[in-house]
Design a protein around this motif. Structure first.
Motif, PDB file in Angstrom:
ATOM      1  N   TYR A 290      52.006  80.587  28.657  1.00  0.00           N
ATOM      2  CA  TYR A 290      50.299  80.604  29.153  1.00  0.00           C
ATOM      3  C   TYR A 290      49.943  79.772  28.981  1.00  0.00           C
ATOM      4  CZ  TYR A 290      50.524  84.949  26.379  1.00  0.00           C
ATOM      5  OH  TYR A 290      50.884  86.854  25.484  1.00  0.00           O
ATOM      6  N   GLN A 291      51.257  79.129  29.921  1.00  0.00           N
ATOM      7  CA  GLN A 291      50.986  77.013  30.402  1.00  0.00           C
ATOM      8  C   GLN A 291      49.360  76.544  29.260  1.00  0.00           C
ATOM      9  OE1 GLN A 291      48.823  78.875  34.131  1.00  0.00           O
ATOM     10  NE2 GLN A 291      50.288  78.865  34.969  1.00  0.00           N
TER      11      GLN A 291
ATOM     12  N   HIS B 233      40.873  71.632  28.275  1.00  0.00           N
ATOM     13  CA  HIS B 233      41.592  72.499  29.021  1.00  0.00           C
ATOM     14  C   HIS B 233      40.540  73.413  27.740  1.00  0.00           C
ATOM     15  CE1 HIS B 233      44.613  75.725  29.495  1.00  0.00           C
ATOM     16  NE2 HIS B 233      45.028  75.986  29.022  1.00  0.00           N
TER      17      HIS B 233
ATOM     18  N   ARG C  15      55.181  77.968  27.862  1.00  0.00           N
ATOM     19  CA  ARG C  15      55.137  78.682  29.152  1.00  0.00           C
ATOM     20  C   ARG C  15      54.983  79.360  29.104  1.00  0.00           C
ATOM     21  NH1 ARG C  15      56.897  73.526  31.445  1.00  0.00           N
ATOM     22  NH2 ARG C  15      59.360  72.375  30.814  1.00  0.00           N
TER      23      ARG C  15
ATOM     24  N   PRO D  39      49.117  72.952  27.126  1.00  0.00           N
ATOM     25  CA  PRO D  39      48.885  71.844  27.905  1.00  0.00           C
ATOM     26  C   PRO D  39      50.245  71.685  26.419  1.00  0.00           C
ATOM     27  CG  PRO D  39      46.057  72.092  27.486  1.00  0.00           C
ATOM     28  CD  PRO D  39      47.447  73.477  27.155  1.00  0.00           C
TER      29      PRO D  39
ATOM     30  N   ASP E 215      46.065  78.147  21.002  1.00  0.00           N
ATOM     31  CA  ASP E 215      46.049  78.658  22.000  1.00  0.00           C
ATOM     32  C   ASP E 215      45.396  80.545  21.825  1.00  0.00           C
ATOM     33  OD1 ASP E 215      46.397  79.188  25.044  1.00  0.00           O
ATOM     34  OD2 ASP E 215      47.245  80.940  24.495  1.00  0.00           O
TER      35      ASP E 215
END
Length: 322
Positions: free
Chosen positions: A244-245, A141, A242, A247, A66
């Motif tokens: 930055y959401q 994603h 959590r 997966p 991410d």
């Protein structure tokens, strides 16, 4: 004598190399210790030749992925560059000004415009289905390519067991680790001309990882290993996922903290040791990717010779009886 990061493979000669003396490496690590993981990754993307990320989509690897994606987006925005659509990778024309490293990545099918650090997943053929589902969710994603490597000459578990027998992790765990992790990993390094690999290891995972440097040189091969989240705790990783959401593996909600192959992974038995669910009952803390490569290869080769000698003796005995 300087330690070189020039990994011995067929592509590395075409890439620039980075060389560090022990004193230089110590100096760099002292500087990196003061940086955030994002800044460490950004530095590595600009500095280290032949950089790739290997991941089994564990929590730390997902945070790193991410961060790389966010850095890439920021860099594109700063340069006012639009990402290349996925459909254009096959028709993308080669630029004469591109260096050989970029050309090698394109030849391997990797679109460097969509994601700047090649992402490698080693499919041991014994991953949880939840892990395989996550691999697909991550690709969707982030809209990034994923290079998957499996054991040599195997597409399925049945292929592997036909060649090497059932439950090899119980009868010969050295050969198992070499065949499903080490050999595919080294093959990925060769294909990408990798000289530096980003890993998700952290000091808070204890065991052999308790004293990790952020930047290491692998003994013997000279391969650089970057551990950008070495100083983070599991709670920091979890908070990032959590916030930055990102997966993540649904098994984390079932008490798992470190997820590997289904046959050697359970929910963490010790809340203070996130890898306590791995290899229960064995004096083992690593799967082979982060141990001495040449030592492990030698052990594997010695084991194979013993098996061949035993088989030959059995065949000879059977012939005499007949």
């Amino acid at each position: 004598m300087p330690e070189s990061t020039a990994y011995a493979n067929s592509h590395a000669a075409a890439l620039p190399t980075a060389t560090f003396t022990p004193a230089h490496l110590k100096f760099i690590n002292a500087k990196l210790e003061k940086l955030s993981p994002e800044k460490i990754i950004e530095w590595a993307m600009m500095t280290l030749p032949g950089l790739i990320q290997t991941t089994a989509f564990g929590p730390t690897g997902l945070v790193i992925l991410d961060m790389i994606n966010r850095i890439h987006i920021d860099q594109q925005a700063a340069a006012n560059v639009q990402p290349t659509p996925a459909s254009s990778s096959a028709s993308e024309e080669e630029n004469d000004d591109e260096d050989e490293g970029v050309r090698q990545l394109k030849k391997s099918g990797y679109n460097t415009h969509r994601h700047p650090v090649p992402l490698v997943f080693i499919d041991t053929l014994y991953h949880f289905q939840e892990t395989l589902d996550l691999a697909q969710r991550v690709q969707d994603h982030y809209n990034i390519p994923l290079k998957v490597y499996k054991p040599q000459d195997c597409e399925t578990t049945e292929d592997f067991e036909r060649l090497h027998g059932q439950r090899l992790w119980e009868t010969d765990d050295v050969s198992y680790d070499y065949l499903v992790k080490v050999e595919p990993g080294r093959r990925s390094y060769q294909e990408f001309g990798a000289q530096a690999v980003i890993s998700g290891r952290r000091r808070s995972q204890k065991g052999d990882r308790a004293h990790l440097d952020i930047l290491e040189v692998e003994s013997g091969t000279g391969l650089l290993k970057l551990n950008p989240l070495a100083t983070w705790s599991f709670q920091q990783v979890w908070t990032y996922l959590r916030a930055y959401q990102v997966p993540f593996n649904v098994l984390l909600d079932q008490g798992y903290r470190s997820v590997g192959d289904w046959h050697s992974t359970k929910p963490a038995s010790n809340p203070d040791d996130e890898r306590s669910g791995r290899w229960e009952g064995k004096k083992k803390s690593e799967c082979g990717l982060h141990v001495d490569y040449f030592k492990m290869r030698a052990e594997f080769q010695a084991t194979q010779k013993k098996k061949q000698a035993l088989l030959a003796a059995q065949q000879q005995a059977a012939g005499q009886v007949a």
